[in-house]
Design an enzyme around this catalytic site. Sequence first.
Site, PDB file in Angstrom:
ATOM      1  N   ASN A   1       0.801  -1.227   0.000  1.00 41.48           N
ATOM      2  CA  ASN A   1       0.000   0.000   0.000  1.00 41.48           C
ATOM      3  C   ASN A   1       0.834   1.277   0.000  1.00 41.48           C
ATOM      4  OD1 ASN A   1       0.664  -0.660   2.723  1.00 41.48           O
ATOM      5  ND2 ASN A   1      -0.895   0.760   3.418  1.00 41.48           N
TER       6      ASN A   1
ATOM      7  N   GLY B   1       1.915  -6.071   7.200  1.00 45.14           N
ATOM      8  CA  GLY B   1       0.997  -6.677   6.233  1.00 45.14           C
ATOM      9  C   GLY B   1      -0.278  -7.105   6.924  1.00 45.14           C
TER      10      GLY B   1
ATOM     11  N   GLU C   1       3.332  -5.457  12.287  1.00 47.72           N
ATOM     12  CA  GLU C   1       2.412  -4.317  12.061  1.00 47.72           C
ATOM     13  C   GLU C   1       1.317  -4.813  11.145  1.00 47.72           C
ATOM     14  OE1 GLU C   1       2.751  -1.554  13.634  1.00 47.72           O
ATOM     15  OE2 GLU C   1       4.756  -1.918  14.425  1.00 47.72           O
TER      16      GLU C   1
ATOM     17  N   CYS D   1      -3.214   1.742   6.259  1.00 44.22           N
ATOM     18  CA  CYS D   1      -3.636   1.005   7.452  1.00 44.22           C
ATOM     19  C   CYS D   1      -4.222   1.957   8.488  1.00 44.22           C
ATOM     20  CB  CYS D   1      -2.459   0.245   8.028  1.00 44.22           C
ATOM     21  SG  CYS D   1      -1.047   1.306   8.346  1.00 44.22           S
TER      22      CYS D   1
ATOM     23  N   GLU E   1       7.248   0.306  16.129  1.00 43.00           N
ATOM     24  CA  GLU E   1       8.304   0.852  15.284  1.00 43.00           C
ATOM     25  C   GLU E   1       8.462   2.334  15.638  1.00 43.00           C
ATOM     26  OE1 GLU E   1       6.667  -0.174  11.350  1.00 43.00           O
ATOM     27  OE2 GLU E   1       8.118  -1.821  11.323  1.00 43.00           O
TER      28      GLU E   1
HETATM   29  P1  NAD Z   1       0.040  -9.376   2.984  1.00 42.86           P
HETATM   30  O1  NAD Z   1       0.051  -9.872   4.369  1.00 42.86           O
HETATM   31  O2  NAD Z   1      -0.685 -10.145   1.957  1.00 42.86           O
HETATM   32  O3  NAD Z   1       1.521  -9.226   2.424  1.00 42.86           O
HETATM   33  C1  NAD Z   1       2.510  -8.456   3.076  1.00 42.86           C
HETATM   34  C2  NAD Z   1       3.872  -9.008   2.724  1.00 42.86           C
HETATM   35  O4  NAD Z   1       3.991 -10.315   3.278  1.00 42.86           O
HETATM   36  C3  NAD Z   1       4.120  -9.167   1.233  1.00 42.86           C
HETATM   37  O5  NAD Z   1       5.454  -8.857   0.952  1.00 42.86           O
HETATM   38  C4  NAD Z   1       3.837 -10.639   1.012  1.00 42.86           C
HETATM   39  O6  NAD Z   1       4.508 -11.180  -0.103  1.00 42.86           O
HETATM   40  C5  NAD Z   1       4.383 -11.239   2.290  1.00 42.86           C
HETATM   41  N1  NAD Z   1       3.853 -12.559   2.629  1.00 42.86           N
HETATM   42  C6  NAD Z   1       2.682 -13.122   2.231  1.00 42.86           C
HETATM   43  N2  NAD Z   1       2.568 -14.362   2.738  1.00 42.86           N
HETATM   44  C7  NAD Z   1       3.681 -14.587   3.473  1.00 42.86           C
HETATM   45  C8  NAD Z   1       4.143 -15.678   4.263  1.00 42.86           C
HETATM   46  N3  NAD Z   1       3.436 -16.797   4.367  1.00 42.86           N
HETATM   47  N4  NAD Z   1       5.320 -15.560   4.894  1.00 42.86           N
HETATM   48  C9  NAD Z   1       6.033 -14.428   4.816  1.00 42.86           C
HETATM   49  N5  NAD Z   1       5.669 -13.368   4.074  1.00 42.86           N
HETATM   50  C10 NAD Z   1       4.495 -13.440   3.411  1.00 42.86           C
HETATM   51  O7  NAD Z   1      -0.487  -7.882   3.065  1.00 42.86           O
HETATM   52  P2  NAD Z   1      -0.768  -6.893   1.854  1.00 42.86           P
HETATM   53  O8  NAD Z   1      -2.036  -7.323   1.208  1.00 42.86           O
HETATM   54  O9  NAD Z   1       0.462  -6.727   1.042  1.00 42.86           O
HETATM   55  O10 NAD Z   1      -0.986  -5.515   2.625  1.00 42.86           O
HETATM   56  C11 NAD Z   1      -2.210  -5.103   3.137  1.00 42.86           C
HETATM   57  C12 NAD Z   1      -2.282  -5.360   4.626  1.00 42.86           C
HETATM   58  O11 NAD Z   1      -1.203  -4.711   5.284  1.00 42.86           O
HETATM   59  C13 NAD Z   1      -3.534  -4.798   5.248  1.00 42.86           C
HETATM   60  O12 NAD Z   1      -4.049  -5.741   6.156  1.00 42.86           O
HETATM   61  C14 NAD Z   1      -3.046  -3.577   6.000  1.00 42.86           C
HETATM   62  O13 NAD Z   1      -3.807  -3.190   7.098  1.00 42.86           O
HETATM   63  C15 NAD Z   1      -1.688  -4.015   6.418  1.00 42.86           C
HETATM   64  N6  NAD Z   1      -0.841  -2.871   6.735  1.00 42.86           N
HETATM   65  C16 NAD Z   1      -0.530  -2.625   8.049  1.00 42.86           C
HETATM   66  C17 NAD Z   1       0.253  -1.522   8.370  1.00 42.86           C
HETATM   67  C18 NAD Z   1       0.624  -1.220   9.795  1.00 42.86           C
HETATM   68  O14 NAD Z   1       1.502  -0.395   9.998  1.00 42.86           O
HETATM   69  N7  NAD Z   1       0.010  -1.840  10.778  1.00 42.86           N
HETATM   70  C19 NAD Z   1       0.720  -0.685   7.344  1.00 42.86           C
HETATM   71  C20 NAD Z   1       0.366  -0.965   6.044  1.00 42.86           C
HETATM   72  C21 NAD Z   1      -0.408  -2.069   5.731  1.00 42.86           C
END
Ligand code: NAD
Length: 480
Positions: free
Chosen positions: A150, A226, A248, A282, A461
């Site tokens: 994002n 994520g 996060e 997020c 963080e």
């Molecule tokens: P995601 O969890 O699908 O992916 C995030 C990252 O994790 C990607 O690089 C992905 O390739 C990797 N990943 C996926 N499966 C994995 C596994 N099994 N092992 C290790 N790595 C793996 O999330 P997304 O769709 O890319 O992002 C959106 C999400 O991120 C939303 O839920 C959002 O709220 C969250 N987010 C949180 C924050 C925060 O600061 N709390 C900030 C931004 C986004």
Amino acid sequence: MERILNLIDGRLQPPAGDAWLDVHAPATGTVHAHLPDSDAADVQAAVDAAMHAFPGWVALGREGRSRVILRLAELIERDLERFAEAESLDNGKPVHLAREVDIPRAVANFRFFATAILHFASEAHLMDDIAVNYTDRQPIGVVGCISPWNLPLYLFTWKIAPALAAGNTVVAKPSEVTPYTAYLMSRLCEEAGMPPGVLNIVHGTGPRVGAAITAHPDIHAISFTGGTRTGQEIARTAAPMFKKLSLELGGKNPVLIFDDCDFEAMLRTTVRSSFRNQGQICLCGSRILIQRGIYDRFRDAFVERVKALKVGDPKDPASDLGAVVSEPHMEKVLSYVDLAREEGGTVLCGGERVRLDGELADGWFISPTVIEGLGPACRTNQEEIFGPVVTLMPFDTEEEALAMANSTPYGLASVLWTQDVKRAHRLARQLQAGIVWVNCWMVRDLRTPFGGMKSSGVGREGGFEALRFFTEAKNVCVRL
Ligand code: NAD
């Protein structure tokens, strides 16, 4: 077609298995680059390089490391326009947003931690005449950084910068959905004077590359941003290995609007906190709770402003919203609008795919969506949608607003609009969220702790919190 490459041991290289994935441009729905579909062999090569580079990076000292990181910041800033266009191409966000927010923030992340490390002091505990204790904070070694799509470069550098400044070497994986700016950055590392192996970037999917980083026995800390479900998976692997973990995760942030607020400031900011970056931050407020006395006034004024937002070409400076990040994500967001209708909600505006003209006809655009008529317990109000969709709910008392705000499994951010100072402090203490904004939103001081509670994450963080995470504290006790 451009080929994105891994950065391993200072060299840009294709994946060992020579397998590739498509990278799409959300505004057109077309493939704009190919990305390494790396696997555990590439991660192993990156870990080997990072382990080899670790002693030299530590020996460079904090000032030496700081200089390299500052130089990298300078080079990204030099190429800011190129980075902003690349971020928009990859993610679908308006170029002006990437130019004003994403890329400057990536530069700021590097500058902030490159200088923070120069001021990072540790504690001493004197025991009268008996002994003196001091805390020696040493880098951990090789650490893993995994980031989402994002805010691609913004969140990638938010992890890498403190990890490197603290003296670790890094194996990092940006989202496979938005890898482009991380690749552009990797092309600048040599010019910045980054020694080979200090920063390794392995591109590919979560299940292949992310999982291999998480499970690698020589990677001793994982910083992840994520989704909550991915965070659970990472914790399942990393926790029994006793890795340090910073997670996060997702959110379902409430915005609490009281009838004594500065209405115009609240309205202006609430439009932003709802739809900035197509609602894919997020920290966006997705559940808007409004005190009943001003509910109708708010709803009418809000819907009028939202209808005036322009969904358009990300290159057009007049576009308020660009495309959402991918076709599956667009479908997921729209499925939540269907769910809201099934649950009895009324869509006041938006709720549809937007078809633009020309080469943007197949782009993944959604009109900003406002829904009312749903209770706090329904799925629409409990699950993270992560798109341009908000719900409106009225409340009568402060207690009711608080209960609604705290009623989800998440606890990332909250926004509070009131002129009553006592109420602001009272509620700020009781809101279950790692971040509370009072009469503002997204005002960020990089020194502050950043993170969520409940299902929104573990750890913080930002500022010295991040430098503490990326170091191992050792107490040394010396008898006097
Ligand atoms: P995601 O969890 O699908 O992916 C995030 C990252 O994790 C990607 O690089 C992905 O390739 C990797 N990943 C996926 N499966 C994995 C596994 N099994 N092992 C290790 N790595 C793996 O999330 P997304 O769709 O890319 O992002 C959106 C999400 O991120 C939303 O839920 C959002 O709220 C969250 N987010 C949180 C924050 C925060 O600061 N709390 C900030 C931004 C986004």
